[in-house]
Design an enzyme around this catalytic site. Sequence first.
Site, PDB file in Angstrom:
ATOM      1  CE1 TYR A 288      47.521  21.153  39.734  1.00 54.81           C
ATOM      2  CE2 TYR A 288      49.346  20.848  38.200  1.00 54.81           C
ATOM      3  CZ  TYR A 288      48.651  21.641  39.097  1.00 54.81           C
ATOM      4  OH  TYR A 288      49.078  22.914  39.358  1.00 54.81           O
TER       5      TYR A 288
ATOM      6  CD1 TRP B  28      54.219  27.762  48.725  1.00 54.59           C
ATOM      7  CD2 TRP B  28      54.680  29.503  50.055  1.00 54.59           C
ATOM      8  NE1 TRP B  28      53.203  28.673  48.585  1.00 54.59           N
ATOM      9  CE2 TRP B  28      53.456  29.752  49.396  1.00 54.59           C
ATOM     10  CE3 TRP B  28      55.161  30.462  50.938  1.00 54.59           C
ATOM     11  CZ2 TRP B  28      52.716  30.929  49.600  1.00 54.59           C
ATOM     12  CZ3 TRP B  28      54.426  31.632  51.143  1.00 54.59           C
ATOM     13  CH2 TRP B  28      53.214  31.853  50.481  1.00 54.59           C
TER      14      TRP B  28
ATOM     15  CG  ASP C 268      49.270  30.768  42.673  1.00 49.73           C
ATOM     16  OD1 ASP C 268      50.102  30.993  43.571  1.00 49.73           O
ATOM     17  OD2 ASP C 268      49.111  29.654  42.180  1.00 49.73           O
TER      18      ASP C 268
ATOM     19  CD  GLU D  76      43.376  26.469  47.776  1.00 45.43           C
ATOM     20  OE1 GLU D  76      42.270  26.026  47.365  1.00 45.43           O
ATOM     21  OE2 GLU D  76      44.321  26.766  47.018  1.00 45.43           O
TER      22      GLU D  76
HETATM   23  C1  GLC Z   1      47.953  27.519  45.076  1.00 47.06           C
HETATM   24  C2  GLC Z   1      48.584  28.601  45.942  1.00 47.06           C
HETATM   25  C3  GLC Z   1      50.051  28.288  46.155  1.00 47.06           C
HETATM   26  C4  GLC Z   1      50.189  26.883  46.726  1.00 47.06           C
HETATM   27  C5  GLC Z   1      49.470  25.853  45.841  1.00 47.06           C
HETATM   28  C6  GLC Z   1      49.411  24.465  46.458  1.00 47.06           C
HETATM   29  O1  GLC Z   1      48.474  27.505  43.808  1.00 47.06           O
HETATM   30  O2  GLC Z   1      48.412  29.853  45.371  1.00 47.06           O
HETATM   31  O3  GLC Z   1      50.640  29.206  47.028  1.00 47.06           O
HETATM   32  O4  GLC Z   1      51.512  26.539  46.862  1.00 47.06           O
HETATM   33  O5  GLC Z   1      48.151  26.250  45.640  1.00 47.06           O
HETATM   34  O6  GLC Z   1      48.792  24.534  47.695  1.00 47.06           O
END
Ligand code: GLC
Length: 434
Positions: free
Chosen positions: A80, A34, A162, A392
């Site tokens: 990662y 997304w 998350d 973020e």
């Molecule tokens: C975190 C967020 C998630 C997003 C990802 C990368 O995991 O919770 O929604 O897609 O980061 O930005």
Amino acid sequence: MNTLVQRAIKVLSDNDRNGYTIPSAKLYPYQWNWDSCFIALGLATVDEHRAWRELRFLLRGQWPDGMLPHIVFHRVDPTYFPGPEVWGVDHSPPTSGITQPPLLATAIRLIHEKARDRHTAKRAVLEFLPKILAYHRWLYRVRDPEGTGLVAILHPWESGLDNSPAWDESLARVEVRNGSPIRRSDTGYVPPDERPQQQDYDRYLALVDQLRRLSYHPTRTYAASAFRVVCVGFNAVLQRANKDLLHLVDQVNFHEGKAEIEGWIARTAAGFETLWDAGTGFYLSLDLIGNSPISVPTSAGFLPLFAAIPSSSRALAMLARLEEWASRTQHLVPSLDPSNPRFERKRYWRGPVWININWMIAEGLQGYDHAQWAERIRHDSLNLLAGAGFREFYDPMDGVGLGGERFSWSAAIALLWNRQPEPDYHPPQTKCPQ
Ligand code: GLC
């Protein structure tokens, strides 16, 4: 050109990996599902061809059964965790084994609508439509086997929210045994009090281990998962995407699937009736294992507005909630009701403001003729972006920027909210190794 726009373009260009855009260097070095939809929407304001390319790269990760993974590992980055070796998915390029809120059809519709190069846009829509249909078919077939109109998520990461406190009870059922060795890297880049707690992280990994052990088999994972939830945000994004998909098939006379899409829209609209909590005037997620609503009001509860789901009287009740939240914070929209005991102003999804969620809520409110509230959210968001940079997430009390830095979707939304006609965007010229 205004400097916020210039800085946003620079962030996106620095995070460009020759065709796809990472959310943030170090913390998230791959392509996220997304994220790339928001990013493509922002990129389209300066370079629509690059926007189509972003989505084409994302679709390279699509599985033969239609599933669109939440991460595509185009090139391995050992920093990662959990990387492709933990997911153990047999796909080229390697991917994760779960999905994310299905924003793709919406991104495509909005980019197509404003595209200056009509010919390329139409070709792109015709190319993408069968793939999006396959994706939505997968969601309804595999994640809503009983035909309730509401699709389930089997991992908190699928919600995109998350670490949301809405998942606490459902996640607590997950047993942690000897699973994959955990080598967290996130807390090396971001202060631990802005990231998930270790006990939650252990459960996230236990769920991944279980999915992998079941080889991501659609029916077996659905039946066996200790975490099975209807996320109100995920389903709202899906319903909006269904409506955008219907619009797209009409636009390009692609009639295959039209009746099916109409069926999904009707079923999901009926499903949403069961998520409305009349007592609090809000939409809630649902725990499918305990078969009970999750009474934790998060910002995802406003996302049905993005899909034009609530009636105008329900929308008014929701606005009353928003007003209450606004009276307790300096910056809208906190990710959790600030009066909730679980509210933590700095921790990932447990209180902070997220710009992508703000954009969706504001878009929704605009459609309800509540333009003054939409404008307030946009104004708050642009202030956060201008004052604290493209972070973020943000502290709703003092506006301090938190989590990852030089964050792509925050930059993309700055572009979306500040459409500029003249592009000044130069993607890097290096060749992607694959
Ligand atoms: C975190 C967020 C998630 C997003 C990802 C990368 O995991 O919770 O929604 O897609 O980061 O930005």
